[in-house]
Scaffold this motif. Sequence first.
Motif, PDB file in Angstrom:
ATOM      1  N   LYS A   3       0.854  -1.188   0.000  1.00 49.19           N
ATOM      2  CA  LYS A   3       0.000   0.000   0.000  1.00 49.19           C
ATOM      3  C   LYS A   3       0.889   1.237   0.000  1.00 49.19           C
ATOM      4  CE  LYS A   3      -3.771   2.116   2.486  1.00 49.19           C
ATOM      5  NZ  LYS A   3      -4.682   2.011   3.618  1.00 49.19           N
ATOM      6  N   LEU A   4       0.588   2.166  -0.916  1.00 47.63           N
ATOM      7  CA  LEU A   4       1.363   3.399  -1.021  1.00 47.63           C
ATOM      8  C   LEU A   4       0.787   4.460  -0.107  1.00 47.63           C
ATOM      9  CD1 LEU A   4       1.799   3.610  -4.895  1.00 47.63           C
ATOM     10  CD2 LEU A   4       3.447   2.780  -3.236  1.00 47.63           C
ATOM     11  N   THR A   5       1.664   5.271   0.471  1.00 46.72           N
ATOM     12  CA  THR A   5       1.208   6.377   1.303  1.00 46.72           C
ATOM     13  C   THR A   5       0.818   7.550   0.402  1.00 46.72           C
ATOM     14  OG1 THR A   5       3.401   7.382   1.483  1.00 46.72           O
ATOM     15  CG2 THR A   5       2.821   5.693   3.128  1.00 46.72           C
ATOM     16  N   THR A   6       0.163   8.508   0.978  1.00 45.46           N
ATOM     17  CA  THR A   6      -0.226   9.708   0.238  1.00 45.46           C
ATOM     18  C   THR A   6       1.013  10.411  -0.309  1.00 45.46           C
ATOM     19  OG1 THR A   6      -2.158   9.954   1.656  1.00 45.46           O
ATOM     20  CG2 THR A   6      -1.494  11.889   0.396  1.00 45.46           C
ATOM     21  N   GLU A   7       2.055  10.498   0.499  1.00 43.81           N
ATOM     22  CA  GLU A   7       3.308  11.135   0.071  1.00 43.81           C
ATOM     23  C   GLU A   7       3.897  10.420  -1.152  1.00 43.81           C
ATOM     24  OE1 GLU A   7       5.433  13.653   1.462  1.00 43.81           O
ATOM     25  OE2 GLU A   7       3.693  14.335   2.596  1.00 43.81           O
ATOM     26  N   GLN A   8       3.897   9.091  -1.129  1.00 42.76           N
ATOM     27  CA  GLN A   8       4.447   8.320  -2.241  1.00 42.76           C
ATOM     28  C   GLN A   8       3.624   8.540  -3.515  1.00 42.76           C
ATOM     29  OE1 GLN A   8       4.286   4.544  -0.217  1.00 42.76           O
ATOM     30  NE2 GLN A   8       6.521   4.472   0.056  1.00 42.76           N
ATOM     31  N   LEU A   9       2.300   8.583  -3.372  1.00 44.73           N
ATOM     32  CA  LEU A   9       1.441   8.832  -4.529  1.00 44.73           C
ATOM     33  C   LEU A   9       1.703  10.215  -5.115  1.00 44.73           C
ATOM     34  CD1 LEU A   9      -1.944   7.315  -3.317  1.00 44.73           C
ATOM     35  CD2 LEU A   9      -0.545   6.519  -5.220  1.00 44.73           C
ATOM     36  N   ASP A  11       4.422  12.004  -4.892  1.00 43.76           N
ATOM     37  CA  ASP A  11       5.735  11.983  -5.543  1.00 43.76           C
ATOM     38  C   ASP A  11       5.653  11.325  -6.914  1.00 43.76           C
ATOM     39  OD1 ASP A  11       6.936  13.305  -3.440  1.00 43.76           O
ATOM     40  OD2 ASP A  11       7.635  11.466  -2.452  1.00 43.76           O
ATOM     41  N   ALA A  12       4.869  10.253  -7.024  1.00 42.19           N
ATOM     42  CA  ALA A  12       4.707   9.573  -8.310  1.00 42.19           C
ATOM     43  C   ALA A  12       3.986  10.473  -9.310  1.00 42.19           C
ATOM     44  CB  ALA A  12       3.942   8.259  -8.123  1.00 42.19           C
ATOM     45  N   LYS A  14       4.032  13.709  -9.376  1.00 41.09           N
ATOM     46  CA  LYS A  14       4.927  14.801  -9.753  1.00 41.09           C
ATOM     47  C   LYS A  14       5.794  14.427 -10.952  1.00 41.09           C
ATOM     48  CE  LYS A  14       5.391  17.056  -5.262  1.00 41.09           C
ATOM     49  NZ  LYS A  14       6.327  17.337  -4.161  1.00 41.09           N
ATOM     50  N   GLU A  15       6.045  13.150 -11.124  1.00 36.28           N
ATOM     51  CA  GLU A  15       6.891  12.678 -12.220  1.00 36.28           C
ATOM     52  C   GLU A  15       6.134  12.544 -13.540  1.00 36.28           C
ATOM     53  OE1 GLU A  15       8.902   9.107 -11.012  1.00 36.28           O
ATOM     54  OE2 GLU A  15       9.634  10.039  -9.179  1.00 36.28           O
TER      55      GLU A  15
END
Length: 126
Positions: A3-9, A11-12, A14-15
């Motif tokens: 499960k991805l965190t909100t921060e990881q999502l 960051d993804a 942004k790319e």
Amino acid sequence: MAKLTTEQLIDAFKELSLIELSEFVKAFEEVFEVTAAAPVAVAAAAPAAAGEAAAEKDSFDVVLEAAGDQKIAVIKEVRALTNLGLGEAKALVDGAPATVLEGANKDAAEKAKAALEGAGAKVTLK
């Protein structure tokens, strides 16, 4: 799958390019039958101030009066015009009379009216 965190999502995201992000939003809306667009709100028109000169109307509300015999085609047109999900568009069509577009310019309102009438709906501009 982890499960991805909100921060990881974030960051993804942004790319991604704007086109890729737009495609993601459309796919997300289709899969979950939701919309990222703000809901269409019905507002009462404010009365004109006394002594104000009457100006040519530059914004119109597109009001769906009745879906007609081609309800599915009308739902498709409503979705195309508003970016609503399937369930929301169906609810709007079932709840006719309902405002499809609010505050649209004259050209957009006339195009929307023509598209909806082409699908079999009865539409008025206000």
